[in-house]
Design a protein around this motif. Sequence first.
Motif, short mmCIF file in Angstrom:
data_model
loop_
_atom_site.label_atom_id
_atom_site.label_comp_id
_atom_site.label_asym_id
_atom_site.label_seq_id
_atom_site.Cartn_x
_atom_site.Cartn_y
_atom_site.Cartn_z
N LEU A 87 0.80 -1.23 0.00
CA LEU A 87 0.00 0.00 0.00
C LEU A 87 0.83 1.27 0.00
O LEU A 87 0.32 2.35 -0.34
CB LEU A 87 -0.94 0.00 1.20
CG LEU A 87 -2.01 -1.11 1.18
CD1 LEU A 87 -2.78 -1.14 2.49
CD2 LEU A 87 -2.95 -0.93 -0.01
N ASN A 88 2.12 1.17 0.36
CA ASN A 88 2.94 2.38 0.47
C ASN A 88 4.14 2.41 -0.46
O ASN A 88 5.00 3.28 -0.32
CB ASN A 88 3.39 2.56 1.92
CG ASN A 88 2.21 2.81 2.84
OD1 ASN A 88 1.40 3.69 2.59
ND2 ASN A 88 2.09 2.01 3.87
N SER A 89 4.21 1.48 -1.40
CA SER A 89 5.30 1.47 -2.37
C SER A 89 4.79 1.93 -3.72
O SER A 89 3.61 1.78 -4.04
CB SER A 89 5.87 0.05 -2.53
OG SER A 89 6.42 -0.42 -1.33
N ASP A 90 5.69 2.47 -4.51
CA ASP A 90 5.37 2.83 -5.89
C ASP A 90 5.52 1.56 -6.72
O ASP A 90 6.57 1.29 -7.31
CB ASP A 90 6.32 3.93 -6.37
CG ASP A 90 6.03 4.39 -7.78
OD1 ASP A 90 5.05 3.92 -8.39
OD2 ASP A 90 6.81 5.22 -8.29
N LEU A 91 4.48 0.73 -6.74
CA LEU A 91 4.55 -0.60 -7.34
C LEU A 91 4.98 -0.56 -8.80
O LEU A 91 5.74 -1.41 -9.25
CB LEU A 91 3.22 -1.32 -7.19
CG LEU A 91 2.73 -1.58 -5.76
CD1 LEU A 91 1.39 -2.30 -5.78
CD2 LEU A 91 3.75 -2.36 -4.96
N LYS A 92 4.49 0.42 -9.54
CA LYS A 92 4.82 0.48 -10.98
C LYS A 92 6.30 0.69 -11.24
O LYS A 92 6.81 0.33 -12.29
CB LYS A 92 4.00 1.57 -11.66
CG LYS A 92 2.54 1.21 -11.75
CD LYS A 92 1.73 2.20 -12.53
CE LYS A 92 0.29 1.72 -12.50
NZ LYS A 92 -0.56 2.28 -13.46
N ASN A 93 7.01 1.28 -10.28
CA ASN A 93 8.43 1.57 -10.48
C ASN A 93 9.36 0.66 -9.68
O ASN A 93 10.56 0.92 -9.62
CB ASN A 93 8.71 3.04 -10.17
CG ASN A 93 8.08 3.94 -11.22
OD1 ASN A 93 8.26 3.75 -12.41
ND2 ASN A 93 7.31 4.91 -10.77
N LEU A 94 8.84 -0.39 -9.09
CA LEU A 94 9.71 -1.34 -8.38
C LEU A 94 10.60 -2.06 -9.40
O LEU A 94 10.14 -2.41 -10.49
CB LEU A 94 8.88 -2.37 -7.63
CG LEU A 94 8.15 -1.90 -6.38
CD1 LEU A 94 7.24 -3.02 -5.86
CD2 LEU A 94 9.13 -1.49 -5.30
N PRO A 95 11.84 -2.31 -9.04
CA PRO A 95 12.71 -3.04 -9.96
C PRO A 95 12.31 -4.52 -10.02
O PRO A 95 11.81 -5.08 -9.04
CB PRO A 95 14.10 -2.88 -9.33
CG PRO A 95 13.84 -2.64 -7.89
CD PRO A 95 12.54 -1.90 -7.82
N LEU A 96 12.54 -5.12 -11.17
CA LEU A 96 12.29 -6.55 -11.31
C LEU A 96 13.20 -7.32 -10.37
O LEU A 96 14.29 -6.87 -10.04
CB LEU A 96 12.53 -6.99 -12.75
CG LEU A 96 11.60 -6.38 -13.81
CD1 LEU A 96 11.99 -6.87 -15.20
CD2 LEU A 96 10.14 -6.69 -13.53
N GLY A 97 12.75 -8.48 -9.92
CA GLY A 97 13.54 -9.32 -9.03
C GLY A 97 13.07 -9.18 -7.59
O GLY A 97 12.00 -8.65 -7.30
N ARG A 98 13.94 -9.64 -6.70
CA ARG A 98 13.60 -9.64 -5.27
C ARG A 98 13.73 -8.25 -4.68
O ARG A 98 14.74 -7.57 -4.87
CB ARG A 98 14.51 -10.62 -4.53
CG ARG A 98 14.17 -10.76 -3.07
CD ARG A 98 14.97 -11.85 -2.41
NE ARG A 98 14.86 -11.81 -0.97
CZ ARG A 98 14.69 -12.87 -0.20
NH1 ARG A 98 14.64 -14.07 -0.74
NH2 ARG A 98 14.58 -12.75 1.11
N ASN A 99 12.72 -7.86 -3.93
CA ASN A 99 12.70 -6.60 -3.19
C ASN A 99 12.56 -6.96 -1.72
O ASN A 99 11.61 -7.62 -1.31
CB ASN A 99 11.52 -5.73 -3.64
CG ASN A 99 11.71 -5.14 -5.02
OD1 ASN A 99 11.96 -3.96 -5.16
ND2 ASN A 99 11.58 -5.96 -6.05
N GLU A 100 13.51 -6.52 -0.91
CA GLU A 100 13.55 -6.88 0.51
C GLU A 100 12.47 -6.14 1.30
O GLU A 100 12.23 -4.96 1.09
CB GLU A 100 14.92 -6.55 1.10
CG GLU A 100 16.05 -7.39 0.54
CD GLU A 100 15.90 -8.88 0.82
OE1 GLU A 100 15.35 -9.26 1.89
OE2 GLU A 100 16.32 -9.68 -0.03
#
Length: 149
Positions: free
Chosen positions: A27-40
Amino acid sequence: MILDSLKNLKNYEGLHPNFAKAMDFLLNSDLKNLPLGRNEICGDEVFANVMEAKQRSKEEVPVEVHRKYIDIQVPISGDEVMGYTPLEQLPAGNYSEADDVTLYPVGMLAASYFEVKNTMFTIFFPQDGHAPAVTPVPVKKVIVKIAVK
């Protein structure tokens, strides 16, 4: 299995001790701009895999089941179709401990399919066989993995 609108995501926070961390991330991340792969998020207890699902038909997507992790899946850049089969209706399969997955043969269709809009989410528990990412066009999506404990 749960299918609902993202606006109702917080309603499910009490289902697991780590759902609050997962939901805060979603709910608080910019999902569209998350990098591909694992996000901690919180080590191996809660993390997000961001991927671009390729164009695939129902016949090309295997049903899968996880034992160690619950999935919260959210399509980001478009809509996708997902399949569902209760684990109790699936035959015994070969479980990969390293990948935490039992993959059933490609071509074995799920018992039912449903559309997941990019304003929605699904939660798959270890008892939920699922066939994610059936889509006529590539779709970016995030899968938050929560350790069952």
